[in-house]
Motif scaffolding. Structure first.
Motif, PDB file in Angstrom:
ATOM      1  N   CYS A   1      30.992 -24.756  33.528  1.00 63.09           N
ATOM      2  CA  CYS A   1      29.397 -24.603  33.890  1.00 63.09           C
ATOM      3  C   CYS A   1      28.877 -23.046  34.763  1.00 63.09           C
ATOM      4  O   CYS A   1      28.970 -22.930  36.270  1.00 63.09           O
ATOM      5  CB  CYS A   1      28.417 -25.375  35.197  1.00 63.09           C
ATOM      6  SG  CYS A   1      28.426 -26.985  33.949  1.00 63.09           S
ATOM      7  N   ALA A   2      29.039 -21.822  34.033  1.00 60.34           N
ATOM      8  CA  ALA A   2      29.471 -21.161  34.751  1.00 60.34           C
ATOM      9  C   ALA A   2      28.634 -19.999  34.715  1.00 60.34           C
ATOM     10  O   ALA A   2      28.919 -18.917  35.205  1.00 60.34           O
ATOM     11  CB  ALA A   2      30.521 -20.303  33.772  1.00 60.34           C
ATOM     12  N   ALA A   3      27.474 -20.023  34.612  1.00 66.42           N
ATOM     13  CA  ALA A   3      26.330 -18.928  33.913  1.00 66.42           C
ATOM     14  C   ALA A   3      25.949 -18.848  35.977  1.00 66.42           C
ATOM     15  O   ALA A   3      25.773 -19.758  36.004  1.00 66.42           O
ATOM     16  CB  ALA A   3      25.725 -19.095  32.741  1.00 66.42           C
ATOM     17  N   PRO A   4      25.310 -17.341  35.516  1.00 59.10           N
ATOM     18  CA  PRO A   4      25.569 -16.529  35.013  1.00 59.10           C
ATOM     19  C   PRO A   4      27.282 -15.734  35.061  1.00 59.10           C
ATOM     20  O   PRO A   4      27.243 -14.741  34.938  1.00 59.10           O
ATOM     21  CB  PRO A   4      25.162 -15.492  35.772  1.00 59.10           C
ATOM     22  CG  PRO A   4      24.910 -15.689  37.195  1.00 59.10           C
ATOM     23  CD  PRO A   4      25.256 -17.295  37.366  1.00 59.10           C
ATOM     24  N   GLY A   5      28.185 -16.244  36.376  1.00 63.15           N
ATOM     25  CA  GLY A   5      30.018 -15.675  36.005  1.00 63.15           C
ATOM     26  C   GLY A   5      30.309 -14.842  36.993  1.00 63.15           C
ATOM     27  O   GLY A   5      31.310 -15.111  36.763  1.00 63.15           O
ATOM     28  N   SER A   6      29.066 -15.770  38.792  1.00 59.88           N
ATOM     29  CA  SER A   6      29.733 -14.899  39.466  1.00 59.88           C
ATOM     30  C   SER A   6      31.206 -15.617  39.996  1.00 59.88           C
ATOM     31  O   SER A   6      32.267 -15.123  40.472  1.00 59.88           O
ATOM     32  CB  SER A   6      29.161 -14.740  40.609  1.00 59.88           C
ATOM     33  OG  SER A   6      28.781 -15.987  40.858  1.00 59.88           O
ATOM     34  N   TRP A   7      31.615 -17.267  39.756  1.00 59.96           N
ATOM     35  CA  TRP A   7      33.450 -17.680  39.900  1.00 59.96           C
ATOM     36  C   TRP A   7      33.716 -17.025  38.801  1.00 59.96           C
ATOM     37  O   TRP A   7      35.115 -16.703  39.276  1.00 59.96           O
ATOM     38  CB  TRP A   7      33.097 -19.378  39.928  1.00 59.96           C
ATOM     39  CG  TRP A   7      32.217 -20.060  40.868  1.00 59.96           C
ATOM     40  CD1 TRP A   7      31.509 -19.481  41.730  1.00 59.96           C
ATOM     41  CD2 TRP A   7      32.362 -21.333  41.450  1.00 59.96           C
ATOM     42  NE1 TRP A   7      30.841 -20.066  42.714  1.00 59.96           N
ATOM     43  CE2 TRP A   7      31.427 -20.991  42.208  1.00 59.96           C
ATOM     44  CE3 TRP A   7      33.519 -21.748  40.519  1.00 59.96           C
ATOM     45  CZ2 TRP A   7      30.966 -21.872  43.275  1.00 59.96           C
ATOM     46  CZ3 TRP A   7      32.893 -23.716  41.712  1.00 59.96           C
ATOM     47  CH2 TRP A   7      32.336 -23.025  42.859  1.00 59.96           C
TER      48      TRP A   7
ATOM     49  N   GLN B   1      29.946 -21.217  24.642  1.00 56.84           N
ATOM     50  CA  GLN B   1      28.858 -21.499  25.002  1.00 56.84           C
ATOM     51  C   GLN B   1      28.596 -23.400  24.270  1.00 56.84           C
ATOM     52  O   GLN B   1      28.972 -23.420  23.216  1.00 56.84           O
ATOM     53  CB  GLN B   1      27.715 -20.918  24.401  1.00 56.84           C
ATOM     54  CG  GLN B   1      26.192 -21.382  24.683  1.00 56.84           C
ATOM     55  CD  GLN B   1      25.437 -20.194  24.780  1.00 56.84           C
ATOM     56  OE1 GLN B   1      25.342 -19.366  23.119  1.00 56.84           O
ATOM     57  NE2 GLN B   1      23.939 -20.155  25.009  1.00 56.84           N
ATOM     58  N   GLY B   2      28.911 -23.807  25.520  1.00 55.02           N
ATOM     59  CA  GLY B   2      27.986 -25.431  25.261  1.00 55.02           C
ATOM     60  C   GLY B   2      27.894 -26.108  25.921  1.00 55.02           C
ATOM     61  O   GLY B   2      28.106 -25.950  27.778  1.00 55.02           O
ATOM     62  N   ASP B   3      27.650 -27.726  26.153  1.00 56.10           N
ATOM     63  CA  ASP B   3      27.770 -28.594  27.198  1.00 56.10           C
ATOM     64  C   ASP B   3      28.715 -29.968  27.012  1.00 56.10           C
ATOM     65  O   ASP B   3      29.585 -29.698  26.212  1.00 56.10           O
ATOM     66  CB  ASP B   3      26.215 -29.322  26.369  1.00 56.10           C
ATOM     67  CG  ASP B   3      26.100 -30.058  27.530  1.00 56.10           C
ATOM     68  OD1 ASP B   3      26.166 -30.982  27.790  1.00 56.10           O
ATOM     69  OD2 ASP B   3      25.026 -31.053  27.271  1.00 56.10           O
TER      70      ASP B   3
ATOM     71  N   VAL C   1      32.820 -21.981  30.692  1.00 55.41           N
ATOM     72  CA  VAL C   1      32.185 -22.753  29.714  1.00 55.41           C
ATOM     73  C   VAL C   1      30.808 -22.770  30.317  1.00 55.41           C
ATOM     74  O   VAL C   1      30.629 -23.562  31.353  1.00 55.41           O
ATOM     75  CB  VAL C   1      32.645 -24.140  29.912  1.00 55.41           C
ATOM     76  CG1 VAL C   1      31.296 -25.014  28.123  1.00 55.41           C
ATOM     77  CG2 VAL C   1      33.366 -24.051  29.803  1.00 55.41           C
ATOM     78  N   ASP C   2      29.760 -22.291  29.550  1.00 51.46           N
ATOM     79  CA  ASP C   2      27.664 -23.083  30.286  1.00 51.46           C
ATOM     80  C   ASP C   2      27.103 -22.861  29.198  1.00 51.46           C
ATOM     81  O   ASP C   2      27.401 -22.885  28.166  1.00 51.46           O
ATOM     82  CB  ASP C   2      27.607 -22.372  30.717  1.00 51.46           C
ATOM     83  CG  ASP C   2      26.235 -22.227  32.059  1.00 51.46           C
ATOM     84  OD1 ASP C   2      26.436 -22.667  33.502  1.00 51.46           O
ATOM     85  OD2 ASP C   2      25.165 -22.345  31.223  1.00 51.46           O
ATOM     86  N   LEU C   3      26.282 -23.593  29.188  1.00 50.06           N
ATOM     87  CA  LEU C   3      24.734 -24.485  28.328  1.00 50.06           C
ATOM     88  C   LEU C   3      23.862 -23.188  27.680  1.00 50.06           C
ATOM     89  O   LEU C   3      24.754 -22.889  26.726  1.00 50.06           O
ATOM     90  CB  LEU C   3      23.953 -25.393  29.017  1.00 50.06           C
ATOM     91  CG  LEU C   3      24.389 -26.686  29.177  1.00 50.06           C
ATOM     92  CD1 LEU C   3      22.802 -27.043  30.122  1.00 50.06           C
ATOM     93  CD2 LEU C   3      23.669 -27.193  27.499  1.00 50.06           C
ATOM     94  N   GLN C   4      24.292 -21.939  28.884  1.00 50.39           N
ATOM     95  CA  GLN C   4      23.542 -20.457  28.690  1.00 50.39           C
ATOM     96  C   GLN C   4      24.509 -19.600  28.165  1.00 50.39           C
ATOM     97  O   GLN C   4      25.872 -20.120  28.322  1.00 50.39           O
ATOM     98  CB  GLN C   4      22.687 -20.629  29.995  1.00 50.39           C
ATOM     99  CG  GLN C   4      21.773 -21.523  30.535  1.00 50.39           C
ATOM    100  CD  GLN C   4      21.029 -21.037  31.730  1.00 50.39           C
ATOM    101  OE1 GLN C   4      20.723 -20.367  31.536  1.00 50.39           O
ATOM    102  NE2 GLN C   4      20.843 -22.062  32.611  1.00 50.39           N
TER     103      GLN C   4
HETATM  104  N1  SAM Z   1      29.335 -20.668  38.936  1.00 44.92           N
HETATM  105  C1  SAM Z   1      28.236 -20.040  38.833  1.00 44.92           C
HETATM  106  C2  SAM Z   1      28.124 -19.051  39.032  1.00 44.92           C
HETATM  107  O1  SAM Z   1      29.158 -18.136  39.969  1.00 44.92           O
HETATM  108  O2  SAM Z   1      27.643 -18.354  38.608  1.00 44.92           O
HETATM  109  C3  SAM Z   1      27.124 -20.443  38.973  1.00 44.92           C
HETATM  110  C4  SAM Z   1      26.710 -22.074  38.484  1.00 44.92           C
HETATM  111  S1  SAM Z   1      24.549 -22.000  38.229  1.00 44.92           S
HETATM  112  C5  SAM Z   1      24.798 -22.580  40.084  1.00 44.92           C
HETATM  113  C6  SAM Z   1      25.003 -24.431  37.723  1.00 44.92           C
HETATM  114  C7  SAM Z   1      25.145 -23.613  36.202  1.00 44.92           C
HETATM  115  O3  SAM Z   1      25.489 -25.551  35.577  1.00 44.92           O
HETATM  116  C8  SAM Z   1      23.956 -22.760  34.941  1.00 44.92           C
HETATM  117  O4  SAM Z   1      24.505 -22.117  34.443  1.00 44.92           O
HETATM  118  C9  SAM Z   1      23.825 -24.275  34.153  1.00 44.92           C
HETATM  119  O5  SAM Z   1      23.280 -23.641  32.879  1.00 44.92           O
HETATM  120  C10 SAM Z   1      25.142 -25.317  34.233  1.00 44.92           C
HETATM  121  N2  SAM Z   1      25.134 -26.096  33.459  1.00 44.92           N
HETATM  122  C11 SAM Z   1      24.258 -26.961  33.535  1.00 44.92           C
HETATM  123  N3  SAM Z   1      24.399 -28.637  33.148  1.00 44.92           N
HETATM  124  C12 SAM Z   1      25.272 -27.628  31.721  1.00 44.92           C
HETATM  125  C13 SAM Z   1      26.376 -28.597  31.035  1.00 44.92           C
HETATM  126  N4  SAM Z   1      25.826 -29.892  30.682  1.00 44.92           N
HETATM  127  N5  SAM Z   1      26.824 -27.897  30.320  1.00 44.92           N
HETATM  128  C14 SAM Z   1      26.740 -26.708  30.821  1.00 44.92           C
HETATM  129  N6  SAM Z   1      26.733 -26.056  32.240  1.00 44.92           N
HETATM  130  C15 SAM Z   1      25.353 -26.625  32.480  1.00 44.92           C
END
Ligand code: SAM
Length: 303
Positions: A49-55, A89-91, A74-77
């Protein structure tokens, strides 16, 4: 969070832009590391759940020394590319995504799995907590496939009613579990982070992606005696660091004036993209509903 938004008073939002982090969340991972030395000896990591990617930015800069580490994000977006970070990119709750992640670590396990996943909150607390728990358990399931013995797992957790059940589940797999709240995470939010160190699955445990780790027949109210795990709660981040619940003046302490800093990485496919394109072409018009029209227009429209 536009130029005129109140959010520029949020000091971590501002600091993130000034320091080139894609999101203010970077400070949460940095403050967790200050307390728990998460990156020590880490060369391979997974950012769920990495987007936008700061971690992922933090991981790629901190692990393995000079960017020689290996990070899978990995992220949905979709996420803008980052050097040294492999993106999927995936769930994470889907078998196909989990398999794709796992295959990158076959024969060479990860030292660290982090998950900052958050569902789109509905405001219905029970639903939000349940969805959050599902993300955490999906992340834990992936972690059981990719972590090396002794490895570490860090995941966002909502400190809701049934959080004890999740702690119990985590304690099955890790010798040390605690709940941490970084200074950059707002006190007003129920968000915290489960920090699980010393991956040590029960003897004979075989990771199985097809089985959810949480036993849904469990009666949440039965958690007492030895099954009720009370994990330590630790606040982290230097106490002299900024308080994320406060708004700070825009002018800096040295007397210099606030200067706008653009975002490090603007969203690459935001949901409002179509509206922006239409607006540029002057084709963004609201559809007229009869109740929005002056009476004379309604008469004309209905004719
Ligand atoms: N750690 C990220 C950063 O530092 O940029 C911020 C993460 S943000 C708080 C939460 C993320 O969880 C969103 O980008 C969202 O798309 C992702 N997310 C939520 N449900 C998800 C799933 N089932 N599979 C993958 N990513 C998911």
């Amino acid at each position: 969070m536009g130029r005129t938004s109140k959010d520029k008073r949020d000091v971590y939002y501002r600091l993130a832009k000034e320091n080139g982090w894609r999101a203010r969340s970077a400070f949460k991972l940095l403050q967790l590391d200050e307390e728990f030395h998460l990156f020590q000896g880490v060369t391979r990591a997974v950012d769920l759940c990495a987007a936008p990617g700061s971690w992922s930015q933090v991981l790629s800069q901190k692990i393995g020394g000079q960017g020689s580490g290996h990070v899978v994000a990995v992220d949905l977006q979709a996420m803008a590319p980052l050097p040294g970070v492999l993106q999927i990119q995936g769930d994470i709750t889907q078998l196909s995504t989990a398999k794709e992640i796992i295959q990158h670590f076959e024969g060479c396990p990860a030292d660290l799995v982090v998950c900052d996943g958050a569902p789109d909150v509905t405001g219905l607390h029970d639903v939000d907590e349940y969805m959050q728990a599902q993300l955490l358990l999906a992340a834990l399931n992936i972690a059981t496939h990719v972590l090396k013995p002794g490895g570490c797992f860090v995941a966002k957790i909502f400190r809701g009613r049934d959080v004890t059940l999740i702690y119990s589940q985590l304690r099955v797999f890790f010798s040390n579990v605690l709940c941490a709240k970084p200074r950059s995470s707002r006190n007003s939010s129920i968000e915290a982070f489960a920090v699980c160190q010393g991956y040590d699955p029960p003897e004979g445990f075989l990771p199985d992606l097809t089985k959810p780790l949480l036993d849904h027949s469990y009666d949440f109210n039965q958690l007492d005696g030895p099954t009720r795990i009370i994990v330590p709660f630790v606040t982290c981040g230097d106490l002299s660091s900024y308080d994320s619940d406060r708004s700070y003046p825009l002018d800096l302490e040295d007397g210099s004036e606030y200067k706008y800093t653009p975002p490090t990485q603007p969203p690459i496919s935001p949901p409002y993209q179509e509206a922006c394109t239409l607006k540029k072409k002057g084709r963004l018009a609201k559809e007229l509903r009869p109740q929005d029209c002056p009476i004379s227009t309604v008469d004309t429209l209905s004719q």
